[in-house]
Design an enzyme around this catalytic site. Structure first.
Site, PDB file in Angstrom:
ATOM      1  N   HIS A   1       1.250  -2.107   8.873  1.00 38.92           N
ATOM      2  CA  HIS A   1       0.919  -0.675   8.987  1.00 38.92           C
ATOM      3  C   HIS A   1       1.851   0.118   9.900  1.00 38.92           C
ATOM      4  O   HIS A   1       2.175   1.250   9.580  1.00 38.92           O
ATOM      5  CB  HIS A   1      -0.530  -0.431   9.428  1.00 38.92           C
TER       6      HIS A   1
ATOM      7  N   HIS B   1      -4.050   3.227   2.676  1.00 41.74           N
ATOM      8  CA  HIS B   1      -3.689   4.002   1.476  1.00 41.74           C
ATOM      9  C   HIS B   1      -4.100   3.306   0.173  1.00 41.74           C
ATOM     10  O   HIS B   1      -3.699   3.735  -0.904  1.00 41.74           O
ATOM     11  CB  HIS B   1      -2.184   4.275   1.441  1.00 41.74           C
TER      12      HIS B   1
ATOM     13  N   GLU C   1       0.800  -1.232   0.000  1.00 38.04           N
ATOM     14  CA  GLU C   1       0.000   0.000   0.000  1.00 38.04           C
ATOM     15  C   GLU C   1       0.831   1.279   0.000  1.00 38.04           C
ATOM     16  O   GLU C   1       0.307   2.356  -0.228  1.00 38.04           O
ATOM     17  CB  GLU C   1      -0.980   0.018   1.173  1.00 38.04           C
ATOM     18  N   ASN C   2       2.138   1.152   0.280  1.00 37.93           N
ATOM     19  CA  ASN C   2       3.028   2.323   0.220  1.00 37.93           C
ATOM     20  C   ASN C   2       4.086   2.159  -0.862  1.00 37.93           C
ATOM     21  O   ASN C   2       5.123   2.806  -0.808  1.00 37.93           O
ATOM     22  CB  ASN C   2       3.743   2.511   1.565  1.00 37.93           C
TER      23      ASN C   2
ATOM     24  N   HIS D   1       4.939  -0.426  10.439  1.00 34.72           N
ATOM     25  CA  HIS D   1       6.263  -0.474   9.809  1.00 34.72           C
ATOM     26  C   HIS D   1       7.379  -0.871  10.774  1.00 34.72           C
ATOM     27  O   HIS D   1       8.548  -0.825  10.412  1.00 34.72           O
ATOM     28  CB  HIS D   1       6.638   0.876   9.162  1.00 34.72           C
TER      29      HIS D   1
HETATM   30 FE   FE2 Z   1      -0.944   1.858   6.391  1.00 34.20          FE
END
Ligand code: FE2
Length: 256
Positions: free
Chosen positions: A174, A68, A39-40, A176
């Site tokens: 999420h 995201h 998502e990133n 990280h």
């Molecule tokens: Fe996230």
């Protein structure tokens, strides 16, 4: 079957790290299936057709997402096609894409479910607990991995225990930051609060630290930039045993 899960891949540098390391890692870990949170993966966060295809071409089989997922409109068609890419299942029903995917490997049918947490996250979403109940009643597959994209450790643990014995693994994403609590829960579900990220080691969640500090110090808008230096790859390896749906071992993976 061994399944490798890669934590949030951040920006182009994260994608390039995956491309460099994955062929060797797959061999070393005998990983037959690779799942990654993408998502990133686009520069400036979100996921684009380009970053998704880059990860698929690098050897990722299934891409999960999170808050995201819908940031970039050009990825909506890809989400709608649903060919190996999922967004959280508890998004509003009108959201493009699907919340789970069945990887049709005849020797090892494998379902990936994506859910998002609600604690310290927005916008308001349907309950991940109730959404999981509804999905599990219709997924006809013993091997199920849940990527729970959430902020609060309590919510992650709560979903892990709620699904214990009903899915093969609950993997957090999420934050990280890779946590050191990987284990098999009492009823056998493999669990980790966060798998970590594929991004800059000397950064703040993959963002250049000076910019992140400035934002937090002043509260003023600052344009974030991904940190392309000292990229590490983080994730977990799930070793499935002979009993369908059961993971025998979960191990943290980290490649500096
Ligand atoms: Fe996230």
């Amino acid at each position: 079957m061994n399944v490798l899960f890669l934590g949030d891949v951040v920006g182009q540098a994260g994608c390039e790290k995956v491309r460099r390391e994955l062929p060797r890692l797959k061999k070393e870990l005998s990983a037959g299936i690779v799942v990654a949170n993408g998502e990133n993966s686009a520069e400036g966060n979100g996921i684009t057709p380009y970053s998704a295809q880059h990860l698929f071409a690098s050897g990722v089989d299934v891409l999960t997402t999170g808050n995201h997922a819908l940031r970039r409109r050009d990825v909506y068609d890809l989400l709608e096609e649903g060919n190996g890419i999922v967004r959280p299942a508890n998004f509003h029903p009108s959201a493009p894409g699907k919340g789970w995917f069945l990887h049709d490997n005849p020797a090892f049918p494998f379902a990936v479910v994506n859910l998002q947490g609600r604690v310290y996250m927005d916008p308001p979403l349907a309950s991940p607990f109730d959404t999981a109940d509804a999905l599990l009643s219709k997924i006809d597959c013993a091997n199920i991995l849940v990527d729970f994209h959430a902020e609060a450790t309590a919510e992650m643990l709560a979903l892990g225990h709620y699904l214990d014995g009903r899915v093969s693994a609950v993997i957090g994403t999420h934050t990280h930051v890779q946590t050191a609590d990987e284990r098999l829960l009492p009823r056998g579900t493999a669990y980790i609060t966060d798998a970590g990220m594929c991004g800059g080691r000397d950064s703040i969640l993959g963002v250049e630290k000076e910019r992140a500090i400035e934002r937090l110090r002043t509260g003023l808008p600052v344009r974030f930039q991904n940190d392309p230096e000292q990229i590490e790859l983080c994730g977990v390896l799930l070793v499935f045993g002979k009993t369908p749906g059961k993971v025998e071992r979960i191990e943290r993976v980290r490649v500096p």
